[in-house]
Design a protein around this motif. Sequence first.
Motif, PDB file in Angstrom:
ATOM      1  N   GLN A 287      -7.925   0.242  -6.315  1.00 40.03           N
ATOM      2  CA  GLN A 287      -6.628  -0.062  -5.716  1.00 40.03           C
ATOM      3  C   GLN A 287      -6.631   0.195  -4.217  1.00 40.03           C
ATOM      4  O   GLN A 287      -6.108  -0.603  -3.433  1.00 40.03           O
ATOM      5  CB  GLN A 287      -5.533   0.767  -6.382  1.00 40.03           C
ATOM      6  CG  GLN A 287      -4.125   0.371  -5.966  1.00 40.03           C
ATOM      7  CD  GLN A 287      -3.778  -1.057  -6.352  1.00 40.03           C
ATOM      8  OE1 GLN A 287      -3.897  -1.425  -7.521  1.00 40.03           O
ATOM      9  NE2 GLN A 287      -3.357  -1.865  -5.389  1.00 40.03           N
ATOM     10  N   VAL A 288      -7.245   1.304  -3.816  1.00 35.84           N
ATOM     11  CA  VAL A 288      -7.327   1.629  -2.390  1.00 35.84           C
ATOM     12  C   VAL A 288      -8.126   0.564  -1.645  1.00 35.84           C
ATOM     13  O   VAL A 288      -7.739   0.109  -0.566  1.00 35.84           O
ATOM     14  CB  VAL A 288      -7.946   3.022  -2.191  1.00 35.84           C
ATOM     15  CG1 VAL A 288      -8.313   3.249  -0.731  1.00 35.84           C
ATOM     16  CG2 VAL A 288      -6.994   4.107  -2.656  1.00 35.84           C
TER      17      VAL A 288
ATOM     18  N   LYS B  17      -5.755   8.706  -4.924  1.00 39.61           N
ATOM     19  CA  LYS B  17      -5.540   7.543  -4.072  1.00 39.61           C
ATOM     20  C   LYS B  17      -5.203   7.978  -2.651  1.00 39.61           C
ATOM     21  O   LYS B  17      -5.727   7.420  -1.672  1.00 39.61           O
ATOM     22  CB  LYS B  17      -4.429   6.681  -4.662  1.00 39.61           C
ATOM     23  CG  LYS B  17      -4.189   5.385  -3.906  1.00 39.61           C
ATOM     24  CD  LYS B  17      -3.098   4.563  -4.594  1.00 39.61           C
ATOM     25  CE  LYS B  17      -2.793   3.295  -3.812  1.00 39.61           C
ATOM     26  NZ  LYS B  17      -1.724   2.505  -4.461  1.00 39.61           N
ATOM     27  N   ALA B  18      -4.345   8.966  -2.511  1.00 44.22           N
ATOM     28  CA  ALA B  18      -3.960   9.447  -1.181  1.00 44.22           C
ATOM     29  C   ALA B  18      -5.149  10.039  -0.442  1.00 44.22           C
ATOM     30  O   ALA B  18      -5.298   9.875   0.777  1.00 44.22           O
ATOM     31  CB  ALA B  18      -2.836  10.478  -1.305  1.00 44.22           C
TER      32      ALA B  18
ATOM     33  N   GLU C 204      -8.077   4.118  -9.178  1.00 44.55           N
ATOM     34  CA  GLU C 204      -7.579   4.577  -7.880  1.00 44.55           C
ATOM     35  C   GLU C 204      -8.442   4.007  -6.757  1.00 44.55           C
ATOM     36  O   GLU C 204      -7.929   3.518  -5.747  1.00 44.55           O
ATOM     37  CB  GLU C 204      -7.620   6.114  -7.825  1.00 44.55           C
ATOM     38  CG  GLU C 204      -6.813   6.800  -8.890  1.00 44.55           C
ATOM     39  CD  GLU C 204      -5.351   6.963  -8.486  1.00 44.55           C
ATOM     40  OE1 GLU C 204      -5.087   7.412  -7.366  1.00 44.55           O
ATOM     41  OE2 GLU C 204      -4.494   6.612  -9.307  1.00 44.55           O
TER      42      GLU C 204
ATOM     43  N   ASP D  15      -5.976  -2.590  -1.444  1.00 49.23           N
ATOM     44  CA  ASP D  15      -4.849  -2.448  -0.525  1.00 49.23           C
ATOM     45  C   ASP D  15      -5.311  -2.453   0.927  1.00 49.23           C
ATOM     46  O   ASP D  15      -4.646  -3.015   1.800  1.00 49.23           O
ATOM     47  CB  ASP D  15      -4.087  -1.148  -0.806  1.00 49.23           C
ATOM     48  CG  ASP D  15      -3.314  -1.193  -2.122  1.00 49.23           C
ATOM     49  OD1 ASP D  15      -3.185  -2.287  -2.700  1.00 49.23           O
ATOM     50  OD2 ASP D  15      -2.869  -0.122  -2.574  1.00 49.23           O
ATOM     51  N   ASP D  16      -6.441  -1.806   1.188  1.00 49.99           N
ATOM     52  CA  ASP D  16      -6.932  -1.706   2.561  1.00 49.99           C
ATOM     53  C   ASP D  16      -7.436  -3.056   3.066  1.00 49.99           C
ATOM     54  O   ASP D  16      -7.112  -3.490   4.175  1.00 49.99           O
ATOM     55  CB  ASP D  16      -8.040  -0.654   2.646  1.00 49.99           C
ATOM     56  CG  ASP D  16      -8.532  -0.432   4.055  1.00 49.99           C
ATOM     57  OD1 ASP D  16      -9.360  -1.243   4.540  1.00 49.99           O
ATOM     58  OD2 ASP D  16      -8.104   0.535   4.706  1.00 49.99           O
TER      59      ASP D  16
ATOM     60  N   PHE E 111      -8.371   9.243  -0.895  1.00 50.49           N
ATOM     61  CA  PHE E 111      -9.212   8.130  -0.465  1.00 50.49           C
ATOM     62  C   PHE E 111      -8.665   7.502   0.813  1.00 50.49           C
ATOM     63  O   PHE E 111      -9.406   7.232   1.763  1.00 50.49           O
ATOM     64  CB  PHE E 111      -9.285   7.053  -1.554  1.00 50.49           C
ATOM     65  CG  PHE E 111     -10.341   7.273  -2.594  1.00 50.49           C
ATOM     66  CD1 PHE E 111     -11.680   7.404  -2.235  1.00 50.49           C
ATOM     67  CD2 PHE E 111     -10.007   7.328  -3.935  1.00 50.49           C
ATOM     68  CE1 PHE E 111     -12.663   7.597  -3.198  1.00 50.49           C
ATOM     69  CE2 PHE E 111     -10.984   7.525  -4.903  1.00 50.49           C
ATOM     70  CZ  PHE E 111     -12.302   7.654  -4.528  1.00 50.49           C
ATOM     71  N   THR E 112      -7.364   7.277   0.841  1.00 46.69           N
ATOM     72  CA  THR E 112      -6.737   6.667   2.016  1.00 46.69           C
ATOM     73  C   THR E 112      -6.945   7.528   3.245  1.00 46.69           C
ATOM     74  O   THR E 112      -7.257   7.027   4.335  1.00 46.69           O
ATOM     75  CB  THR E 112      -5.232   6.449   1.762  1.00 46.69           C
ATOM     76  OG1 THR E 112      -5.068   5.568   0.637  1.00 46.69           O
ATOM     77  CG2 THR E 112      -4.559   5.824   2.971  1.00 46.69           C
TER      78      THR E 112
END
Length: 221
Positions: free
Chosen positions: A86-87, A203-204, A83, A90-91, A206-207
């Motif tokens: 991936q974050v 994941k959410a 997770e 993506d960022d 972290f975002t």
Amino acid sequence: MQHSIYPFRPGRRQTLSLFGGAAAALGLGALAIPARAEEEEVLTEAQVLRDPDIPVAGNAAGDISIVEYFDYQCPYCRKVEPELRQVVSDDGKVRLIWKDWPILGPMSVTASRMALASRYQDKFVQAHEALISINSKLTEAKIREALAGAGVDMDRLDRDLSARANAIDTTLKRNNDQALAFDFRGTPSFIVGKFRVPGVLTKAQFTQAIADARKAAAAKK
């Protein structure tokens, strides 16, 4: 999910100012940090976010740092790793710093020392990914097999483990001092920007933590 914001109790000197505003708990519960002089010495921006002895993953020039205090034998650390990666991917603008905090026994220390020794051949990220992917109880044989499979030169590693022992152990002590000063109770625990986040995040989450860290940073400009 909204963050729960809790104030730190900063010390009288400015070395704690980086983390003096608030702690984001993401519903996990933040722990107040007692302000003792020795903590002010280890909780500086340079030591926590920009330790020259710990390589940076993600975007080294990113605008937000995530620091993870972890143990290679921690199942929650293994669970959160995909997770987190991936974050960060993506960022695209996150500096990711893995800080070995081997609190689950001697084999955790062995794994951490070998991972840190691998940085002398520019293989720390590969070593970390290999070791955090081991889903069974660690043994030295498993550690060495995983590192070799990740392209680490094991003869060079053994030489560096011996020659760089003091530097490696100093890094581990510094990581431990920071984790204790932050009053972390276990692994994984995170610093996201200027927020302290104990526990496992989705994941959410972290975002959201990254977004809140950027908002807080922008508000101080």
